[in-house]
Design a protein around this motif. Structure first.
Motif, mmCIF file in Angstrom:
data_model
loop_
_atom_site.group_PDB
_atom_site.id
_atom_site.type_symbol
_atom_site.label_atom_id
_atom_site.label_comp_id
_atom_site.label_asym_id
_atom_site.label_seq_id
_atom_site.Cartn_x
_atom_site.Cartn_y
_atom_site.Cartn_z
ATOM 1 N N LEU A 105 0.828 -1.203 0.000
ATOM 2 C CA LEU A 105 0.000 0.000 0.000
ATOM 3 C C LEU A 105 0.866 1.258 0.000
ATOM 4 O O LEU A 105 0.567 2.235 -0.691
ATOM 5 N N PHE A 106 1.951 1.221 0.773
ATOM 6 C CA PHE A 106 2.855 2.366 0.838
ATOM 7 C C PHE A 106 3.449 2.670 -0.534
ATOM 8 O O PHE A 106 3.502 3.824 -0.958
ATOM 9 N N PHE A 107 3.873 1.630 -1.256
ATOM 10 C CA PHE A 107 4.480 1.846 -2.569
ATOM 11 C C PHE A 107 3.448 2.288 -3.597
ATOM 12 O O PHE A 107 3.759 3.065 -4.498
ATOM 13 N N TYR A 108 2.211 1.803 -3.464
ATOM 14 C CA TYR A 108 1.139 2.281 -4.336
ATOM 15 C C TYR A 108 0.938 3.787 -4.164
ATOM 16 O O TYR A 108 0.694 4.515 -5.129
ATOM 17 N N ASN A 109 1.029 4.250 -2.923
ATOM 18 C CA ASN A 109 0.760 5.652 -2.613
ATOM 19 C C ASN A 109 1.997 6.542 -2.695
ATOM 20 O O ASN A 109 1.883 7.762 -2.546
ATOM 21 N N LEU A 110 3.151 5.946 -2.940
ATOM 22 C CA LEU A 110 4.406 6.714 -2.946
ATOM 23 C C LEU A 110 4.384 7.877 -3.932
ATOM 24 O O LEU A 110 4.876 8.973 -3.599
ATOM 25 N N PRO A 111 3.823 7.703 -5.147
ATOM 26 C CA PRO A 111 3.768 8.848 -6.064
ATOM 27 C C PRO A 111 2.933 10.011 -5.523
ATOM 28 O O PRO A 111 3.084 11.140 -6.008
ATOM 29 N N GLY A 116 4.252 15.708 -1.875
ATOM 30 C CA GLY A 116 3.970 16.336 -0.589
ATOM 31 C C GLY A 116 5.229 16.535 0.230
ATOM 32 O O GLY A 116 5.420 17.597 0.852
ATOM 33 N N ALA A 117 6.104 15.542 0.230
ATOM 34 C CA ALA A 117 7.355 15.638 0.973
ATOM 35 C C ALA A 117 8.262 16.715 0.391
ATOM 36 O O ALA A 117 8.929 17.461 1.130
ATOM 37 N N ILE A 118 8.290 16.817 -0.946
ATOM 38 C CA ILE A 118 9.132 17.829 -1.605
ATOM 39 C C ILE A 118 8.660 19.236 -1.247
ATOM 40 O O ILE A 118 9.463 20.120 -0.916
ATOM 41 N N ILE A 119 7.334 19.442 -1.317
ATOM 42 C CA ILE A 119 6.782 20.758 -0.976
ATOM 43 C C ILE A 119 7.130 21.118 0.464
ATOM 44 O O ILE A 119 7.563 22.242 0.759
ATOM 45 N N TYR A 120 6.955 20.157 1.380
ATOM 46 C CA TYR A 120 7.253 20.435 2.780
ATOM 47 C C TYR A 120 8.738 20.753 2.965
ATOM 48 O O TYR A 120 9.095 21.683 3.704
ATOM 49 N N PHE A 121 9.609 20.009 2.304
ATOM 50 C CA PHE A 121 11.058 20.251 2.412
ATOM 51 C C PHE A 121 11.399 21.671 1.956
ATOM 52 O O PHE A 121 12.243 22.341 2.566
ATOM 53 N N LEU A 122 10.736 22.142 0.906
ATOM 54 C CA LEU A 122 11.029 23.473 0.375
ATOM 55 C C LEU A 122 10.538 24.593 1.293
ATOM 56 O O LEU A 122 11.217 25.602 1.468
ATOM 57 N N ALA A 145 -6.027 12.206 -0.722
ATOM 58 C CA ALA A 145 -5.606 11.786 -2.053
ATOM 59 C C ALA A 145 -5.393 10.273 -2.123
ATOM 60 O O ALA A 145 -5.737 9.630 -3.124
ATOM 61 N N SER A 146 -4.862 9.684 -1.056
ATOM 62 C CA SER A 146 -4.647 8.230 -1.012
ATOM 63 C C SER A 146 -5.974 7.491 -1.046
ATOM 64 O O SER A 146 -6.102 6.442 -1.694
ATOM 65 N N LEU A 147 -6.979 8.006 -0.339
ATOM 66 C CA LEU A 147 -8.305 7.384 -0.343
ATOM 67 C C LEU A 147 -8.959 7.506 -1.713
ATOM 68 O O LEU A 147 -9.699 6.616 -2.127
ATOM 69 N N ALA A 148 -8.675 8.602 -2.416
ATOM 70 C CA ALA A 148 -9.186 8.736 -3.780
ATOM 71 C C ALA A 148 -8.572 7.658 -4.678
ATOM 72 O O ALA A 148 -9.258 7.051 -5.499
ATOM 73 N N ARG A 149 -7.261 7.402 -4.516
ATOM 74 C CA ARG A 149 -6.608 6.353 -5.307
ATOM 75 C C ARG A 149 -7.128 4.980 -4.940
ATOM 76 O O ARG A 149 -7.285 4.094 -5.793
#
Length: 218
Positions: A105-111, A116-122, A145-149
């Motif tokens: 499930l984690f890898f399915y949602n990784l994209p 989100g992680a990039i935006i937070y890092f910036l 977004a994960s629940l939508a997927r």
């Protein structure tokens, strides 16, 4: 019409007129959804979607006033929680917590997680006192977004794609907004924020309606 008007006002920096056009966006969507879902009157799905749209309306109004940003953030957080409920209610063959492969499930949602992680890092060096509220909001929108997927294969194709693309556009809109506010302003960033946001809300509403039309007895 409200969306076109609001985008025109944003593009021309006519902020005064947006006190009318921006609230009309979610008011129109709310009344459209309510009038189109009389078949499920009184259902939890109708209540959760209605609440999501009304919280979004409140968030739109709060964000018209820069000093009310936190209230706007809180209103949209509640809207995403309501969307999470609606997304769970509009899927079949829901998996059991005890049988979930969380690694898969984690890898399915990784994209979904990576942007989100990039935006937070910036933006995190510029968040200051807003760090905790923004982190909480980020977690909730990623869940939405994960629940939508997760609805893939658990509803009709039209409903899935509309809701999923809508959820992704919601993330794009919030991501651009965050970059604009916290150190990385974009050319025509405000127009991009509203354009993706308007389309996101419309697609989510139309996608949920598509599920209801296909399953009118639920």
């Amino acid at each position: 019409m409200a969306g076109i008007a609001d985008l025109a006002f944003v593009a021309n920096s006519a902020d005064t007129y947006r006190y009318v056009s921006k609230p009309l966006l979610l008011l129109s969507l709310y009344f459209y959804f309510i009038t189109q879902t009389s078949l499920i009157k009184g259902s939890l799905l109708r209540k959760s979607m209605g609440a999501a749209l009304l919280f979004s309306l409140a968030g739109d109004i709060f964000l018209l006033f820069p000093n009310l940003f936190l209230y706007g953030l809180g209103a949209f957080l509640m809207a995403h929680l309501c969307y999470i409920v609606a997304f769970k209610l509009t899927q079949h063959f829901q998996f059991s917590f005890y049988t979930v492969n969380f690694v898969k499930l984690f890898f399915y949602n990784l994209p979904i997680y990576i942007p989100g992680a990039i935006i937070y890092f910036l933006i995190q060096p510029n968040l200051n006192d807003l760090k905790i509220p923004v982190v909480v909001y980020l977690i909730v929108i990623l869940m939405m977004a994960s629940l939508a997927r997760e609805r893939f294969g658990r509803t009709n194709a039209s409903s899935f794609w509309q809701v999923f693309i809508g959820a992704m556009l919601f993330m794009v809109s919030d991501g651009i907004l965050a970059l604009n506010m916290f150190g990385y302003p974009m050319v025509d960033g405000d127009t991009l924020v509203m354009g993706t946001y308007i389309l996101a809300q419309l697609l989510i509403v139309m996608g949920i309606r598509s599920h209801i039309v296909s399953h009118p007895t639920e």
